[in-house]
Scaffold this active site. Structure first.
Site, PDB file in Angstrom:
ATOM      1  CG  HIS A   3      -1.424  -1.099   1.831  1.00 13.42           C
ATOM      2  ND1 HIS A   3      -1.529  -1.926   2.057  1.00 13.42           N
ATOM      3  CD2 HIS A   3      -2.627  -0.739   1.345  1.00 13.42           C
ATOM      4  CE1 HIS A   3      -2.277  -2.822   2.373  1.00 13.42           C
ATOM      5  NE2 HIS A   3      -3.230  -2.460   1.770  1.00 13.42           N
ATOM      6  CG  ASP A  33       1.897  -1.107   3.528  1.00 15.94           C
ATOM      7  OD1 ASP A  33       1.246  -0.532   4.309  1.00 15.94           O
ATOM      8  OD2 ASP A  33       1.366  -1.760   2.750  1.00 15.94           O
TER       9      ASP A  33
HETATM   10  C1  XLS Z   1      -7.296  -6.722   4.538  1.00 17.72           C
HETATM   11  C2  XLS Z   1      -7.511  -6.743   3.185  1.00 17.72           C
HETATM   12  C3  XLS Z   1      -5.999  -5.728   2.722  1.00 17.72           C
HETATM   13  C4  XLS Z   1      -5.937  -5.909   0.709  1.00 17.72           C
HETATM   14  C5  XLS Z   1      -4.734  -4.891   0.464  1.00 17.72           C
HETATM   15  O1  XLS Z   1      -8.479  -7.434   4.664  1.00 17.72           O
HETATM   16  O2  XLS Z   1      -6.759  -8.233   2.985  1.00 17.72           O
HETATM   17  O3  XLS Z   1      -4.955  -5.920   3.499  1.00 17.72           O
HETATM   18  O4  XLS Z   1      -5.074  -6.990   0.633  1.00 17.72           O
HETATM   19  O5  XLS Z   1      -5.351  -3.942   0.950  1.00 17.72           O
END
Ligand code: XLS
Ligand code: NI
Ligand code: NI
Length: 449
Positions: free
Chosen positions: A102, A105
Site C-alpha cells: 500500500h 506502508d
Molecule cells: C484486508 C485486506 C488488505 C488488502 C489490501 O483485510 O486483505 O490487506 O489485501 O488492501
C-alpha cells in the site's frame, strides 16, 4: 556468514528427509516442472509489505511483540528507506519473485497530499533501484484509503466530498507509481467502503459514487498507458459491519451493473472467503465461472475465531483445493500470483519467524500444487463430474443444454414418468468416498515427494 541484512542464508530446497520443519523448503523447488510449468511459474509468490515489514503483531488486547532488525531507526524517513533495503534482501533470501504494498506502508505521511507524495516518491526511487538490481517485480500495489482518520466514514463512499476528492488524488498518484514500477496488477480493497448502519446511509448514492471513482481510475490508467490488471478484493465485514464488496458474487454483480466488468478481475483471499461463510475454493470457482479470477491473497483463518486473522497457509486440504482450481484454469488469472497477505502469530515474534512463516506458506502451496497436479493427471474429479452430469449429454438433457427445450416440451416428457423411475434417475454420489479419495491423494503424493 550470510551476506545480507537479515543474517540468514539463502533458503535452500532440502527435500522431505527430515520431518522437522526448519529454514529449508521440503516441497517448493522453484525450477521443478509440474504439469508443464515450473513451480515458480505456477505459484508466483509475493510478500505483503504491510504484514512482513510493518506489522508489529498487535492484537486488540496487547501491544506489538515483533522484534525486527530495523527497529533502531528513529527518523521515519530513514527508517522507510532502510526498510526497502531490508525488504529486497528478504525477497532474494527467501527466493520470491514478487512483492505487494500500500502507498502508506512504504512512506510516512506529511501534512498535505503534496508533501506526502514527495516523501513517497523518494521511497519509490529506492524501490526502483532495488528492483533493477534484483529483478524482483511488483505483483500489485494499492492505496490505503482506510488507515488515516480522515477515512473514518469511507473514501470513495464517504458522505464527505472533500474526503472523496482527496482519495481520488491519492489513488491518481498510486497509479502513477504502478506505472513507474511496472506493476502487473492494481488492487482496490474497499477498506472502509461499506456501512455501520443503514439508517444513516444512502446505499445507492454511495455505490454510484464508488463506481464513478473506478471509472475515473480506468480512464486515468488509459491516459498514462498503465496496463496493470485492475482487481477488486472482496471482504464481507471488518472494519465496517457490512462491506460493499461482500464476496465474489456480490463484487461481480456490482462490476456488471456499473459497466466495469471488462476492466476488473478479483483478488480473492482465503480468510475473507471464510468470513463470508464460504470456502476459499468456492470464491475461486465463482470467479472462474465469470471469467474474473485475477489473483490470490494466500492466507487462512482459524475455525474457532471469527475475524480476519491472516494466518500463513498451512492447511493442505485447502491449498490442494486452491491449486486444483488454478490448474483447471491454467493460471492464477492472467497476471495473478499468491501474495502472502499473512502475518506470523503474536507468539512467533522473531525476525527469523518471518522466514519460517513464509517457508511454511510456500511449501503448503507447493504441496497443494503437487497433489492437485496428480489429481488432474488421473482425471479423478474430471471423470466424477463427467459421470455425474452425463444425463445432459443426450436426449432430454441435451435439449435443455442446447436451448431447444421449453416448459411445454419438458412437461410433455415428464407427465407420465412414474415416481420410481424418477428416483432411479438419481444416483448416490458416495460423497464420503470422494472426500477420502482426496485425502488419499494428499497422503500418497506427499509421501512420495
Ligand atoms: C484486508 C485486506 C488488505 C488488502 C489490501 O483485510 O486483505 O490487506 O489485501 O488492501
Ligand atoms: Ni484481509
Ligand atoms: Ni488481502
Amino acid at each position: 556468514m550470510a551476506e545480507n541484512l537479515w543474517n540468514i542464508e539463502k533458503i535452500p530446497y532440502v527435500g522431505t528427509e527430515s520431518l522437522r520443519q526448519g529454514l529449508g523448503f521440503r516441497y517448493y523447488d522453484a525450477d521443478r516442472v509440474v504439469a508443464g510449468k515450473t513451480m515458480r511459474e505456477w505459484l508466483r509468490f509475493g510478500v505483503a509489505y504491510w504484514h512482513t515489514f510493518e506489522q508489529r503483531l498487535v492484537d486488540p488486547f496487547g501491544e506489538g511483540t515483533a522484534s525486527r532488525p530495523f527497529d533502531s531507526y528513529s527518523d521515519p524517513m530513514d527508517r522507510a528507506l532502510a526498510k526497502i533495503d531490508y525488504s529486497f534482501d528478504f525477497y532474494t533470501t527467501l527466493g520470491v519473485d514478487y512483492f505487494c504494498f500500500h502507498d502508506r506502508d512504504i512512506a510516512p505521511e506529511g501534512d498535505t497530499l503534496r508533501e506526502t507524495n514527495a516523501m513517497l516518491d523518494k521511497v519509490v526511487d529506492r524501490i526502483e533501484e532495488a528492483q533493477k538490481a534484483t529483478g524482483v517485480k511488483l505483483l500489485w500495489n494499492t492505496s490505503s484509503l482506510f488507515t488515516n482518520r480522515r477515512f473514518v466514514s469511507g473514501a470513495a463512499t464517504s458522505p464527505f466530498a472533500e474526503i472523496y476528492s482527496y482519495a481520488a488524488g491519492q489513488v491518481k498518484h498510486s497509479l502513477e507509481i504502478a506505472k513507474r514500477l511496472g506493476a502487473e496488477n492494481y488492487v482496490f480493497w474497499g477498506g472502509r467502503e461499506g456501512y455501520e448502519n443503514l439508517w444513516n446511509t444512502d446505499l445507492k448514492r454511495e455505490q454510484d459514487h464508488i463506481a464513478r471513482f473506478f471509472h475515473m481510475c480506468v480512464d486515468y490508467a488509459q491516459e498514462i498507458g498503465l496496463d496493470a490488471q485492475f482487481m477488486l478484493e472482496p471482504k464481507p465485514k471488518e472494519p465496517t459491519s457490512h462491506q460493499y464488496d461482500y464476496d465474489a458474487a456480490t463484487s461481480i454483480a456490482f462490476l456488471q451493473s456499473y459497466d466495469l466488468a471488462d476492466k476488473f478481475k478479483l483478488n480473492l483471499e482465503g480468510n475473507h472467503a471464510n468470513l463470508a461463510g464460504h470456502t476459499y475454493q468456492h470464491e475461486i470457482r465463482v470467479a472462474r465461472a465469470a471469467g474474473m479470477l485475477g489473483s490470490l491473497d494466500a492466507n487462512q483463518g482459524d475455525k474457532l475465531l471469527g475475524w480476519d486473522l491472516d494466518e500463513f497457509p498451512s492447511d493442505l486440504y485447502e491449498t490442494t483445493a486452491v491449486m486444483w482450481e488454478v490448474l483447471a484454469e491454467g493460471s492464477i488469472g492472467p497476471h495473478g500470483g499468491l501474495n502472502f497477505d499473512a502475518k506470523p502469530r503474536r507468539t512467533s515474534f522473531t525476525a527469523e519467524d518471518l522466514f519460517r512463516a513464509h517457508i511454511v506458506g510456500m511449501d503448503s502451496y507447493a504441496a497443494g500444487l503437487l497433489v492437485a497436479a496428480r489429481m488432474h493427471e488421473d482425471g479423478y474429479i474430471e471423470d466424477l463430474l463427467a459421470d455425474r452430469y452425463s444425463s445432459f449429454g443426450s436426449g432430454i438433457g441435451a435439449s435443455i443444454e442446447d436451448g431447444t427445450a421449453t416448459l411445454a416440451s419438458l412437461e410433455e416428457h415428464s407427465l407420465d414418468i412414474p415416481q420410481a423411475d424418477l428416483v432411479a434417475a438419481t444416483t448416490s454420489d458416495h460423497l464420503e468416498c470422494v472426500k477420502a479419495t482426496i485425502n488419499n491423494y494428499i497422503v500418497d503424493t506427499l509421501g512420495r515427494a
